[in-house]
Design a protein around this motif. Structure first.
Motif, PDB file in Angstrom:
ATOM      1  N   UNK A   1      52.656 -38.980  25.145  1.00 21.66           N
ATOM      2  CA  UNK A   1      51.359 -39.195  25.796  1.00 21.66           C
ATOM      3  C   UNK A   1      50.864 -37.952  26.528  1.00 21.66           C
ATOM      4  N   UNK A   2      51.345 -36.783  26.061  1.00 25.42           N
ATOM      5  CA  UNK A   2      50.951 -35.530  26.710  1.00 25.42           C
ATOM      6  C   UNK A   2      49.442 -35.319  26.609  1.00 25.42           C
ATOM      7  N   UNK A   3      48.890 -35.689  25.466  1.00 24.88           N
ATOM      8  CA  UNK A   3      47.448 -35.542  25.253  1.00 24.88           C
ATOM      9  C   UNK A   3      46.662 -36.364  26.270  1.00 24.88           C
ATOM     10  N   UNK A   4      47.027 -37.650  26.432  1.00 29.01           N
ATOM     11  CA  UNK A   4      46.337 -38.507  27.397  1.00 29.01           C
ATOM     12  C   UNK A   4      46.492 -37.970  28.824  1.00 29.01           C
TER      13      UNK A   4
ATOM     14  N   UNK B   1      34.028 -39.974  29.074  1.00 34.40           N
ATOM     15  CA  UNK B   1      34.838 -40.727  28.114  1.00 34.40           C
ATOM     16  C   UNK B   1      36.065 -39.903  27.746  1.00 34.40           C
ATOM     17  N   UNK B   2      37.214 -40.586  27.621  1.00 32.51           N
ATOM     18  CA  UNK B   2      38.473 -39.903  27.313  1.00 32.51           C
ATOM     19  C   UNK B   2      39.134 -40.506  26.089  1.00 32.51           C
ATOM     20  N   UNK B   3      40.117 -39.767  25.579  1.00 28.44           N
ATOM     21  CA  UNK B   3      40.926 -40.246  24.460  1.00 28.44           C
ATOM     22  C   UNK B   3      40.091 -40.466  23.200  1.00 28.44           C
TER      23      UNK B   3
ATOM     24  N   UNK C   1      42.042 -33.232  33.429  1.00 30.58           N
ATOM     25  CA  UNK C   1      40.732 -32.563  33.352  1.00 30.58           C
ATOM     26  C   UNK C   1      39.648 -33.449  33.966  1.00 30.58           C
ATOM     27  N   UNK C   2      39.677 -34.740  33.632  1.00 28.26           N
ATOM     28  CA  UNK C   2      38.653 -35.652  34.162  1.00 28.26           C
ATOM     29  C   UNK C   2      38.723 -35.729  35.687  1.00 28.26           C
ATOM     30  N   UNK C   3      39.939 -35.793  36.224  1.00 27.20           N
ATOM     31  CA  UNK C   3      40.092 -35.863  37.683  1.00 27.20           C
ATOM     32  C   UNK C   3      39.527 -34.599  38.332  1.00 27.20           C
ATOM     33  N   UNK C   4      39.816 -33.457  37.738  1.00 23.79           N
ATOM     34  CA  UNK C   4      39.316 -32.199  38.305  1.00 23.79           C
ATOM     35  C   UNK C   4      37.791 -32.168  38.291  1.00 23.79           C
TER      36      UNK C   4
ATOM     37  N   UNK D   1      41.345 -29.723  24.063  1.00 21.76           N
ATOM     38  CA  UNK D   1      40.145 -28.891  24.179  1.00 21.76           C
ATOM     39  C   UNK D   1      38.900 -29.660  23.715  1.00 21.76           C
ATOM     40  N   UNK D   2      38.979 -30.280  22.546  1.00 25.18           N
ATOM     41  CA  UNK D   2      37.791 -30.980  22.039  1.00 25.18           C
ATOM     42  C   UNK D   2      37.500 -32.243  22.848  1.00 25.18           C
ATOM     43  N   UNK D   3      38.549 -32.903  23.281  1.00 24.83           N
ATOM     44  CA  UNK D   3      38.321 -34.086  24.129  1.00 24.83           C
ATOM     45  C   UNK D   3      37.588 -33.681  25.405  1.00 24.83           C
ATOM     46  N   UNK D   4      37.977 -32.539  25.975  1.00 23.81           N
ATOM     47  CA  UNK D   4      37.353 -32.131  27.233  1.00 23.81           C
ATOM     48  C   UNK D   4      35.877 -31.819  27.029  1.00 23.81           C
ATOM     49  N   UNK D   5      35.503 -31.324  25.857  1.00 28.45           N
ATOM     50  CA  UNK D   5      34.076 -31.115  25.563  1.00 28.45           C
ATOM     51  C   UNK D   5      33.353 -32.450  25.430  1.00 28.45           C
ATOM     52  N   UNK D   6      33.975 -33.356  24.651  1.00 25.03           N
ATOM     53  CA  UNK D   6      33.315 -34.637  24.377  1.00 25.03           C
ATOM     54  C   UNK D   6      33.263 -35.543  25.606  1.00 25.03           C
TER      55      UNK D   6
END
Ligand code: ZN
Length: 305
Positions: free
Chosen positions: A25-28, A200-202, A34-37, A220-225
């Motif tokens: 679950x490293x990705x999650x 939105x995450x994941x 990132x979202x918290x920051x 990286x792409x999740x953080x953009x989306x």
């Protein structure tokens, strides 16, 4: 004692090890960081972490002077203590979210991540959070989204009986709930929260993709989306930044004296009385006489001694 909904209890669970450390679950975990920051103010005084578990996210709140880790499971809090240590910065509290043991208006920050997921009565839980926050305080709420693409396609293909478009929560296994984004927005509004941002995450919580693509690329792409969450929410996990109060009422009152003793922060979860006497191994309520255990640095408000 008033009746409260059932609690999902992680007592004795190896959740931290089996789900996070060894569960791929490293990705999650990294997308949550990132979202918290992005959502949490860089500085603050007093933060309440609801459903803190073993303290996986706690180091990410470093800008706050003091943090209360709250969980229903004492063993999860013991794991958090091993990770973070015992100091004035961290306060460990075992308690039921439906009966929070804090005086009103105490916190200028609160987070609730992967926790509403276990609440059979989500509006009641959100009302408790509202009560202990001060006006203008920041609340970071994560919820599991029933209106996600996978659920929608499964429903259309007839592989899933429940309808992801309906507003009511779905309990897909016992005490595990997914929510509709519109229901969450309505409940927050009813409690007087103003939503400032949604992420939105994941986006890539797909087994085969996670096994072939490097985690860093997916992160990286999740953080953009994540930013598209402001307009639509179709992923399994959604983060909301909400402010307690309506925009015109946000010039908040001052909170509690900075150096007040910890006992000034608590109230009795049974009778609501805010004066508890510190007897070292327990706190005694002046209102109803109940005793609440304090042992090895953990305040236990689940049931009186
Ligand atoms: Zn009492």
């Amino acid at each position: 004692m008033t009746n409260t909904p059932p609690v999902c209890n992680y007592e004795g669970s190896d959740y931290q090890t089996s789900f996070w450390d060894k569960g791929g679950r490293q990705y999650e975990d990294r997308t949550e960081a990132i979202a918290i920051r992005r959502l949490l103010p860089p500085r603050g005084r007093f933060l309440l972490e609801l459903g803190a578990g073993a303290g996986r996210n706690t180091p990410r709140y470093r800008g706050f002077e003091r943090i209360v880790l709250l969980d229903y499971s004492r063993t999860q809090l013991e794991q958090a203590q091993q990770r973070l240590g015992q100091s004035d910065k961290y306060v460990y509290v075992a308690a039921d979210i439906y009966r929070l043991p804090f005086v009103e208006g105490l916190f200028d920050g609160a987070t609730m991540i992967r926790t509403l997921h276990h609440m059979a009565d989500a509006p009641k839980a959100l009302g408790q959070v509202k009560d202990v926050m001060r006006l203008g305080g920041t609340f970071i709420l994560e919820f599991a989204n029933k209106l996600n693409l996978k659920a929608i396609f499964r429903y259309w293909l007839g592989r899933q009986t429940w309808n992801p478009f309906l507003l009511e929560p779905v309990e897909f296994t016992k005490l595990n709930f997914d929510f509709h984004p519109r229901a969450i927005r309505k409940w927050l509004d009813e409690q007087g929260f103003t939503i400032e941002r949604m992420l939105t995450l994941s986006h890539f919580r797909i087994g085969w993709l996670k096994s072939i693509a490097p985690t860093g690329v997916l992160v990286f792409f999740d953080s953009l989306f994540q930013w598209t969450g402001q307009w639509w929410q179709l992923t399994p996990s959604v983060f909301i930044k909400a402010i307690r109060g309506k925009p015109h009422s946000m010039h908040g009152e001052e909170t509690f004296p900075r150096f007040a003793s910890l006992t000034a922060f608590f109230k009795c979860p049974i009778c609501g009385f805010a004066q508890l006497e510190d007897r070292k191994t327990y706190l005694e309520c002046y209102g109803c006489g109940k005793k609440w255990e304090v042992r090895d640095g953990i305040y236990d408000f689940r049931a009186p001694m």
